[in-house]
Design a protein around this motif. Structure first.
Motif, PDB file in Angstrom:
ATOM      1  N   HIS A 133       0.861  -1.187   0.000  1.00 17.84           N
ATOM      2  CA  HIS A 133       0.000   0.000   0.000  1.00 17.84           C
ATOM      3  C   HIS A 133       0.892   1.230   0.000  1.00 17.84           C
ATOM      4  O   HIS A 133       1.870   1.294   0.744  1.00 17.84           O
ATOM      5  CB  HIS A 133      -0.902   0.039   1.223  1.00 17.84           C
ATOM      6  N   ALA A 134       0.595   2.188  -0.855  1.00 12.26           N
ATOM      7  CA  ALA A 134       1.417   3.392  -0.922  1.00 12.26           C
ATOM      8  C   ALA A 134       0.539   4.627  -0.998  1.00 12.26           C
ATOM      9  O   ALA A 134      -0.440   4.663  -1.738  1.00 12.26           O
ATOM     10  CB  ALA A 134       2.334   3.325  -2.141  1.00 12.26           C
ATOM     11  N   ALA A 135       0.903   5.625  -0.205  1.00 11.53           N
ATOM     12  CA  ALA A 135       0.203   6.916  -0.184  1.00 11.53           C
ATOM     13  C   ALA A 135       1.081   7.868   0.612  1.00 11.53           C
ATOM     14  O   ALA A 135       2.030   7.427   1.258  1.00 11.53           O
ATOM     15  CB  ALA A 135      -1.172   6.773   0.472  1.00 11.53           C
ATOM     16  N   PRO A 136       0.814   9.175   0.586  1.00 10.31           N
ATOM     17  CA  PRO A 136       1.591  10.082   1.436  1.00 10.31           C
ATOM     18  C   PRO A 136       1.177   9.885   2.890  1.00 10.31           C
ATOM     19  O   PRO A 136       0.018  10.070   3.223  1.00 10.31           O
ATOM     20  CB  PRO A 136       1.185  11.477   0.953  1.00 10.31           C
ATOM     21  N   LEU A 137       2.113   9.496   3.723  1.00 10.02           N
ATOM     22  CA  LEU A 137       1.804   9.304   5.139  1.00 10.02           C
ATOM     23  C   LEU A 137       2.401  10.413   5.983  1.00 10.02           C
ATOM     24  O   LEU A 137       2.252  10.447   7.196  1.00 10.02           O
ATOM     25  CB  LEU A 137       2.329   7.942   5.615  1.00 10.02           C
ATOM     26  N   THR A 138       3.131  11.328   5.330  1.00  6.60           N
ATOM     27  CA  THR A 138       3.598  12.533   5.997  1.00  6.60           C
ATOM     28  C   THR A 138       3.262  13.696   5.076  1.00  6.60           C
ATOM     29  O   THR A 138       2.951  13.494   3.912  1.00  6.60           O
ATOM     30  CB  THR A 138       5.121  12.497   6.221  1.00  6.60           C
ATOM     31  N   GLY A 139       3.329  14.924   5.595  1.00 12.65           N
ATOM     32  CA  GLY A 139       3.083  16.089   4.760  1.00 12.65           C
ATOM     33  C   GLY A 139       1.631  16.522   4.780  1.00 12.65           C
ATOM     34  O   GLY A 139       0.835  16.053   5.588  1.00 12.65           O
ATOM     35  N   GLY A 140       1.318  17.425   3.857  1.00 18.66           N
ATOM     36  CA  GLY A 140       0.042  18.144   3.877  1.00 18.66           C
ATOM     37  C   GLY A 140      -1.196  17.285   3.790  1.00 18.66           C
ATOM     38  O   GLY A 140      -2.236  17.626   4.353  1.00 18.66           O
ATOM     39  N   ILE A 141      -1.150  16.157   3.049  1.00 21.33           N
ATOM     40  CA  ILE A 141      -2.364  15.355   2.955  1.00 21.33           C
ATOM     41  C   ILE A 141      -2.145  13.973   3.572  1.00 21.33           C
ATOM     42  O   ILE A 141      -2.738  12.983   3.153  1.00 21.33           O
ATOM     43  CB  ILE A 141      -2.901  15.247   1.517  1.00 21.33           C
ATOM     44  N   ALA A 142      -1.304  13.952   4.615  1.00 20.61           N
ATOM     45  CA  ALA A 142      -1.026  12.696   5.300  1.00 20.61           C
ATOM     46  C   ALA A 142      -2.310  12.073   5.856  1.00 20.61           C
ATOM     47  O   ALA A 142      -2.447  10.854   5.902  1.00 20.61           O
ATOM     48  CB  ALA A 142      -0.031  12.924   6.428  1.00 20.61           C
ATOM     49  N   HIS A 143      -3.263  12.934   6.248  1.00 24.32           N
ATOM     50  CA  HIS A 143      -4.506  12.390   6.806  1.00 24.32           C
ATOM     51  C   HIS A 143      -5.253  11.565   5.761  1.00 24.32           C
ATOM     52  O   HIS A 143      -5.863  10.554   6.087  1.00 24.32           O
ATOM     53  CB  HIS A 143      -5.390  13.507   7.360  1.00 24.32           C
ATOM     54  N   LEU A 144      -5.161  11.992   4.495  1.00 27.23           N
ATOM     55  CA  LEU A 144      -5.812  11.224   3.434  1.00 27.23           C
ATOM     56  C   LEU A 144      -5.059   9.919   3.176  1.00 27.23           C
ATOM     57  O   LEU A 144      -5.661   8.885   2.910  1.00 27.23           O
ATOM     58  CB  LEU A 144      -5.899  12.050   2.152  1.00 27.23           C
ATOM     59  N   GLY A 145      -3.723   9.970   3.267  1.00 29.64           N
ATOM     60  CA  GLY A 145      -2.923   8.776   3.092  1.00 29.64           C
ATOM     61  C   GLY A 145      -3.230   7.746   4.174  1.00 29.64           C
ATOM     62  O   GLY A 145      -3.395   6.561   3.910  1.00 29.64           O
ATOM     63  N   LYS A 146      -3.349   8.243   5.408  1.00 39.34           N
ATOM     64  CA  LYS A 146      -3.668   7.357   6.534  1.00 39.34           C
ATOM     65  C   LYS A 146      -5.052   6.743   6.348  1.00 39.34           C
ATOM     66  O   LYS A 146      -5.291   5.587   6.710  1.00 39.34           O
ATOM     67  CB  LYS A 146      -3.643   8.161   7.846  1.00 39.34           C
ATOM     68  N   ASP A 147      -5.959   7.535   5.812  1.00 36.98           N
ATOM     69  CA  ASP A 147      -7.315   7.075   5.546  1.00 36.98           C
ATOM     70  C   ASP A 147      -7.271   5.901   4.557  1.00 36.98           C
ATOM     71  O   ASP A 147      -7.897   4.868   4.762  1.00 36.98           O
ATOM     72  CB  ASP A 147      -8.118   8.251   4.979  1.00 36.98           C
TER      73      ASP A 147
ATOM     74  N   ASP B 296       5.416   5.186   2.493  1.00 34.76           N
ATOM     75  CA  ASP B 296       5.119   6.620   2.381  1.00 34.76           C
ATOM     76  C   ASP B 296       5.751   7.159   1.103  1.00 34.76           C
ATOM     77  O   ASP B 296       6.969   7.209   0.985  1.00 34.76           O
ATOM     78  CB  ASP B 296       5.705   7.334   3.601  1.00 34.76           C
ATOM     79  N   ASP B 297       4.934   7.553   0.126  1.00 33.75           N
ATOM     80  CA  ASP B 297       5.509   8.085  -1.116  1.00 33.75           C
ATOM     81  C   ASP B 297       5.583   9.610  -1.105  1.00 33.75           C
ATOM     82  O   ASP B 297       5.973  10.228  -2.093  1.00 33.75           O
ATOM     83  CB  ASP B 297       4.735   7.591  -2.333  1.00 33.75           C
ATOM     84  N   GLU B 298       5.182  10.239  -0.015  1.00 38.86           N
ATOM     85  CA  GLU B 298       5.260  11.696   0.168  1.00 38.86           C
ATOM     86  C   GLU B 298       4.475  12.466  -0.881  1.00 38.86           C
ATOM     87  O   GLU B 298       4.599  13.683  -0.988  1.00 38.86           O
ATOM     88  CB  GLU B 298       6.725  12.188   0.144  1.00 38.86           C
ATOM     89  N   GLY B 299       3.698  11.798  -1.691  1.00 37.18           N
ATOM     90  CA  GLY B 299       2.999  12.487  -2.771  1.00 37.18           C
ATOM     91  C   GLY B 299       3.965  13.000  -3.816  1.00 37.18           C
ATOM     92  O   GLY B 299       3.646  13.874  -4.611  1.00 37.18           O
ATOM     93  N   ASN B 300       5.163  12.431  -3.822  1.00 34.12           N
ATOM     94  CA  ASN B 300       6.242  12.926  -4.674  1.00 34.12           C
ATOM     95  C   ASN B 300       6.393  12.010  -5.892  1.00 34.12           C
ATOM     96  O   ASN B 300       6.708  10.839  -5.746  1.00 34.12           O
ATOM     97  CB  ASN B 300       7.516  12.934  -3.819  1.00 34.12           C
TER      98      ASN B 300
END
Lengths: 409, 330
Positions: free
Chosen positions: A50-64, A96-100
């Motif tokens: 599973h990959a999503a931004p888990l830190t940074g501005g939309i980390a809450h969405l990644g955690k979701d 955590d892909d940082e949205g990068n």
């Protein structure tokens, strides 16, 4: 949402990837120690990435997103599955892909090296697209629960799927909502001359014309335009019943504000780029009554068993995409069960042919890997908040209360 | 007709803002023959500072009436911009005063980039919403609507232009400024402290820019760290249109440019609609019958007008509408 949300999604995906990468390292060591896939009490371990931004501005969405996958995996493990004659223990490898966008392929490679059986992610379109090439080479099926950029499934990759709608399904949806709800005779279409805004506006115009609505000559600003008065004044002279703007909230806010100042009575409609509470901030009371669309369904409209299980496990409500990542993980597990194998090459055809009733409704994929008849939600600004008013599915408008009731039953 | 009148109102508002910003360009050019390309950024900083002050005052529930909060925003933005203007002259331009013309020009572009990115660091790269706390009544005049904010912008601009004219033609500082503009060496020999005069020019221009920034923010309800770039270029075009170095010219140029833009964006679509000449080809006639319009150039050309005007002026009347003494200076 390609323009502004995509980078954010990218970051979140990248974050998740990074986290997944770390987790992957740990797990690889474990695997090396046990020198066999057998672990966790004699069961065969099957990894789902599973990959999503888990830190940074939309980390809450990644955690979701991550919570959706975790719930699916924990439920599958609780059931105790046997696939291919072996007892299976699923393990989530979350990165955590940082949205990068540049982290997307790196994390994808990490997943490939760790031999994950399937991937749920990434969150942002901009990260998912570069990562999808790596998954394609490695032959790992990936299902994004949130990437809406059409390009993702237009690359011809057999392993690429998504459980949300595409940006280009939004145009027809919001246009058909306008037609059915407000019955406009004349509609003005304005865009910000970006590929997102213009593309969305083109789709809207096509659908409106097909419905017999008169569409005025296209008006264009740029993505930096703040002065819409000249254009709006010209439009006012043509008395449109509705105005659609393809672009982001930074242009859409001033547009609706200045439109009301000029005394325009038309309904203002937007795509997901201008579909947030920020419109109220930017346009003040002028934003009241505007309508806009977003791909997918609001989390509160997901199936009741899912919402209850989610709340019981995490103590909070799903935010946006958790139902979609939950479904994505379940789709992978269901396909594995169907062919009795965890080998990606073997279960991929079954995944493609899925016909699955998930938390976000019935899911089938088309030949590109897009969800058939994906839902688009129409929101309206009511008392300074955007609230869902209708769901568009396969060209039909379903009032939101009715849809939510159907899901709860 | 009401559409035409409405476009005039739109153009006048926009033009007043251009005029105030153009004054900043023209004053500096008139005195040191420098095109201060960082002036647009000063306007942006004015908007950002005011946004921060107004936002925090409005959010703090101080019970102050909204108009006082807005005035407090202006009162903070003006000195901040004046400091920025003063510093930039002192640090970047004064050391280059004797240098070839190109050096300060490049420096100005550099300062503009520095200020933009500083603002990005401080206020983020997201578009910020300008707090809309004053009620904005809409008045109907002969079919055109004008808002309270528009009236305030036009009125305040007129006041500032009058004030500046009075300053330049009625005060000792004004006399010193005009003397420095004519010949800095001789003015210096006559006992004018030209460093102080030049600093004051920058400071006054920056103060005007700050007010313009607050106007832009209030008018559009949005502020962004790149908002100064295009605004600055257009105001510069306005200054050239009126004759750079000439105060009345900057005001006239600003207003004219605002009107040209509003009318241009409003009518270019109609003028370039090929359906007026649909007899040229049957294919065209068909499309016209189906869509009702085949527009060659749409309102997306709005931003082009300012620069078309700039080019036209430079080709046909380099000294601008009211400019005289150019020749060796432009």
């Amino acid at each position: 949402m390609q323009l502004s949300r995509a980078p954010a999604r990218l970051r979140s995906v990248a974050l998740i990837f990074a986290v997944l990468a770390l987790a992957a390292c740990g797990k690889q060591e474990e695997a090396a120690k046990s020198a066999a896939p057998a672990a966790a009490g004699g069961a065969t371990v099957v990894k789902i990435g599973h990959a999503a931004p888990l830190t940074g501005g939309i980390a809450h969405l990644g955690k979701d997103n991550e919570a959706g996958v975790r719930l699916a995996i924990d439920e599958a493990n609780a059931k105790g599955m046997t696939i291919g004659g072996a007892k299976i223990h699923f393990e989530m490898m979350s990165e955590d892909d940082e949205g990068n966008p540049t982290k997307g392929p790196i994390i994808a490679q990490k997943f490939a090296d760790a031999k994950v059986a399937g991937v749920v992610g990434h969150l942002n379109s901009g990260v998912t697209i570069p990562a999808s090439a790596v998954y394609n080479t490695a032959g790992i099926p990936m299902i994004s629960g949130s990437a809406t950029n059409p390009k993702l499934t237009e690359q011809g990759f057999a392993v690429t799927f998504r459980t949300v709608g595409r940006d280009d399904q939004q145009g027809p949806a919001i246009a058909s909502y306008l037609v059915s709800q407000f019955k406009p005779k004349v509609v003005a279409v304005v865009d910000d001359a970006t590929s997102y805004g213009e593309g969305l506006a083109n789709e809207v115009e096509k659908t409106l014309k097909a419905a017999g609505v008169t569409v005025l000559a296209r008006e264009k600003g740029t993505d930096k335009t703040a002065d819409w008065k000249a254009i709006l004044t010209k439009l006012k002279g043509k008395k449109p019943d509705a105005i659609f703007y393809g672009g982001m909230d930074s242009g859409g806010g001033p547009l609706v504000k200045q439109g009301r100042e000029l005394g325009l009575k038309a309904v203002f409609a937007f795509g997901d780029g201008a579909c947030s509470d920020k419109m109220k901030e930017l346009a003040g009371d002028a934003s009241e009554g505007m309508v806009c669309s977003q791909a997918g369904i609001p989390a509160q409209a997901a199936s009741k068993p899912f919402i209850d299980a989610f709340k019981a496990k995490f103590g909070s409500d799903p935010i946006i995409y958790a139902p979609f990542t939950y479904d994505a993980a379940n789709l992978i597990i269901a396909a594995m069960q169907k062919v009795d194998s965890v080998d990606p090459a073997k279960y991929l055809p079954a995944l493609k042919a899925s016909s699955f009733d998930g938390a976000s409704g019935h899911i089938e994929f088309d030949e590109k890997g897009d969800r058939k008849d994906a839902e688009i939600t129409i929101f309206a600004m009511k008392e300074g908040k955007i609230v869902p008013v209708a769901i568009i599915k396969a060209g039909k408008t379903i009032p939101f209360e009715e849809f939510a009731k159907g899901a709860g039953a | 007709m009401d559409v035409f009148l409405q476009q005039i109102v739109n153009g006048l508002t926009l033009g007043s803002i251009y005029a105030i910003v153009a004054l900043g360009y023209t004053m500096v050019y008139g005195i040191v023959q420098l095109i201060n390309f960082a002036h647009g950024e000063v306007v942006m900083i004015g908007a950002m500072v005011a946004l921060t002050v107004i936002g925090s005052l409005a959010g703090a529930n101080t019970g102050m009436p909204p108009i006082v909060i807005v005035l407090a925003g202006i009162a903070c933005a003006v000195p901040v911009c004046m400091v920025v203007g003063f510093t930039m002259e002192r640090v970047a331009y004064r050391p280059l005063r004797g240098a070839p013309r190109l050096a300060p020009l490049i420096t100005a572009i550099g300062i503009s980039i520095i200020l933009q990115h500083l603002a990005m660091l401080i206020w983020s790269r997201n578009p910020l919403s300008f707090p809309q706390i004053i009620p904005n009544p809409v008045f109907e005049i002969a079919g055109a609507s004008i808002t309270g904010v528009q009236i305030a912008i036009i009125g305040l601009s007129a006041l500032m232009m009058l004030g500046l004219t009075a300053l330049v033609y009625r005060t000792r500082l004004g006399v010193a400024m005009r003397a420095t503009s004519e010949n800095p060496q001789v003015a210096g020999l006559m006992g004018v402290n030209i460093n102080r005069v030049i600093s004051s020019t920058f400071v006054i221009g920056a103060g005007l820019g700050a007010v313009a920034g607050v106007m832009v923010g209030t008018y559009y309800g949005i502020a962004h760290y790149t908002m100064g770039a295009l605004l600055g270029l257009k105001a510069f075009s306005a200054a050239v249109l009126g004759g750079i170095g000439n105060l009345a010219g900057a005001m006239l140029g600003g207003i004219l440019l605002g009107l040209v833009e509003a009318l241009g964006a409003g009518y270019i679509g109609e003028f370039t609609d090929l359906c007026h000449v649909s007899w040229i080809s049957s294919g065209l006639a068909e499309r016209c019958a189906r869509d009702g319009h085949v527009v060659l150039m749409g309102s997306n050309y709005q931003d082009v007008f300012a620069f078309l005007v700039l080019i036209a002026v430079l080709v046909f009347r380099p000294s601008g509408l009211l400019g005289e003494r150019v020749g060796d200076r432009a």
